[in-house]
Design an enzyme around this catalytic site. Structure first.
Site, PDB file in Angstrom:
ATOM      1  N   SER A  25       0.805  -1.213   0.000  1.00  0.00           N
ATOM      2  CA  SER A  25       0.000   0.000   0.000  1.00  0.00           C
ATOM      3  C   SER A  25       0.842   1.269   0.000  1.00  0.00           C
ATOM      4  O   SER A  25       2.047   1.236  -0.155  1.00  0.00           O
ATOM      5  CB  SER A  25      -0.948   0.046   1.196  1.00  0.00           C
ATOM      6  OG  SER A  25      -0.193   0.205   2.386  1.00  0.00           O
ATOM      7  N   TYR A  58      -3.707   0.669  -2.393  1.00  0.00           N
ATOM      8  CA  TYR A  58      -4.715   1.242  -1.499  1.00  0.00           C
ATOM      9  C   TYR A  58      -4.015   2.099  -0.456  1.00  0.00           C
ATOM     10  O   TYR A  58      -2.807   1.996  -0.255  1.00  0.00           O
ATOM     11  CB  TYR A  58      -5.564   0.143  -0.846  1.00  0.00           C
ATOM     12  CG  TYR A  58      -4.790  -0.773   0.068  1.00  0.00           C
ATOM     13  CD1 TYR A  58      -4.697  -0.516   1.433  1.00  0.00           C
ATOM     14  CD2 TYR A  58      -4.140  -1.901  -0.431  1.00  0.00           C
ATOM     15  CE1 TYR A  58      -3.971  -1.353   2.268  1.00  0.00           C
ATOM     16  CE2 TYR A  58      -3.424  -2.738   0.398  1.00  0.00           C
ATOM     17  CZ  TYR A  58      -3.346  -2.461   1.752  1.00  0.00           C
ATOM     18  OH  TYR A  58      -2.627  -3.286   2.574  1.00  0.00           O
TER      19      TYR A  58
END
Length: 121
Positions: A25, A58
């Site tokens: 991420s 993300y």
């Protein structure tokens, strides 16, 4: 019909850390996330101005006020500390929703401080 539009953008962020050992991420200062309405664990597209890489991941919220942008896990291979990146979040809208829509966009200085909202066209 649904169409995909830019919803949020953080322009010219500077990578502050690259952590290959993390699961994955990008970590972003929570205050900056809130300014452009990006939520924890939301999918984002990242474009690295230094090496041309473009990738999806993300978001994990970082400490508010930290100004951090940390590439974690495999994304750590896509950039290094000091690289300039642009973070994009998109949304799908019906044709009727588009007319009055304006994306939330901020531009950052070299220390990841907001210097101005970028006016929407």
């Amino acid at each position: 019909m649904l169409r995909c539009f830019l919803r949020s953008k953080i322009h010219m962020a500077t990578v502050t850390e690259s952590n290959l050992a993390y699961e994955g991420s990008i970590t972003i200062d929570k205050e900056l996330m809130d300014m452009v309405d990006i939520l924890p664990y939301e999918q984002v597209m990242i474009s690295n101005l230094n090496n041309g890489e473009r990738f999806e991941t993300y978001v994990i919220p970082g400490k508010p006020g930290s100004k951090e942008f940390c590439l974690n896990g495999p994304t750590a291979r896509k950039g290094v500390v000091g690289d300039k990146i642009i973070i994009f979040a998109y949304c799908y809208m019906e044709d009727g929703e588009v007319k009055d829509f304006k994306p939330k966009i901020i531009k950052l200085d070299e220390k990841n401080n907001p210097i101005s909202p970028i006016p929407s066209p």
